[in-house]
Design a protein around this motif. Structure first.
Motif, short mmCIF file in Angstrom:
data_model
loop_
_atom_site.label_atom_id
_atom_site.label_comp_id
_atom_site.label_asym_id
_atom_site.label_seq_id
_atom_site.Cartn_x
_atom_site.Cartn_y
_atom_site.Cartn_z
N MET A 1 29.74 -5.54 -19.83
CA MET A 1 30.24 -5.13 -18.54
C MET A 1 30.09 -3.70 -18.15
N ASN A 2 29.51 -3.69 -17.20
CA ASN A 2 29.16 -2.22 -16.59
C ASN A 2 30.31 -2.08 -15.63
N ILE A 3 31.13 -0.99 -15.98
CA ILE A 3 32.24 -0.86 -14.85
C ILE A 3 31.77 0.42 -14.03
N LEU A 4 30.57 0.90 -14.06
CA LEU A 4 30.07 2.19 -12.96
C LEU A 4 30.23 1.85 -11.86
N GLU A 6 32.75 0.09 -10.15
CA GLU A 6 34.08 0.17 -9.77
C GLU A 6 34.64 1.64 -9.75
#
Length: 132
Positions: A1-4, A6
């Motif tokens: 899960m890449n939250i970059l 967001e």
């Protein structure tokens, strides 16, 4: 899960909100100042028209020369024309809704104020004649 993505979206939204809050206050101040100047110029224009009109009616001088080969009647028409073109209620409402180009409108209003100042000088001669 890449939250970059967001985080980037949140930063952009936060920066946009911050920029809007900073510039909105300054914009509103300039808008209020512009509208106040417009109203003052409008009021002065109406006063000058009334003064000249009443002088013309009182002394029956519509066709006599007033300033620089211009008759009293022609000068009154010039005042009315400037008022309709530059200081009308329609123009005020348009400005109030959306004065996007504040600087341009402010320059136009300053030119109109200069013209009204000149008209005020000419009309002060009428007041002097009335009191004499």
């Amino acid at each position: 899960m890449n939250i970059l993505p967001e985080i980037i979206i949140a930063i952009v939204v936060l920066a946009g909100t911050l920029l809007y809050t900073i510039t909105a206050k300054a914009y509103k101040k300039r808008k209020v100042k512009l509208l106040a100047k417009y109203r003052q110029a409008r009021t002065r224009s109406i006063l000058y028209q009334d003064t000249l009109s009443s002088y013309i009616l009182k002394h029956n001088v519509q066709h006599e020369v007033f300033v620089q080969d211009t008759t009293y009647g022609e000068y009154l028409k010039q005042l009315q024309k400037h008022h309709v073109q530059n200081l009308s209620e329609k123009g005020y409402k348009r400005l109030r809704r959306s004065p996007v180009l504040i600087k341009q409108n402010l320059k136009k209003l300053e030119r109109e104020e200069a013209w009204l100042k000149e008209a005020g000088k000419h009309l002060s001669l009428l007041r002097e004649r009335e009191t004499a």
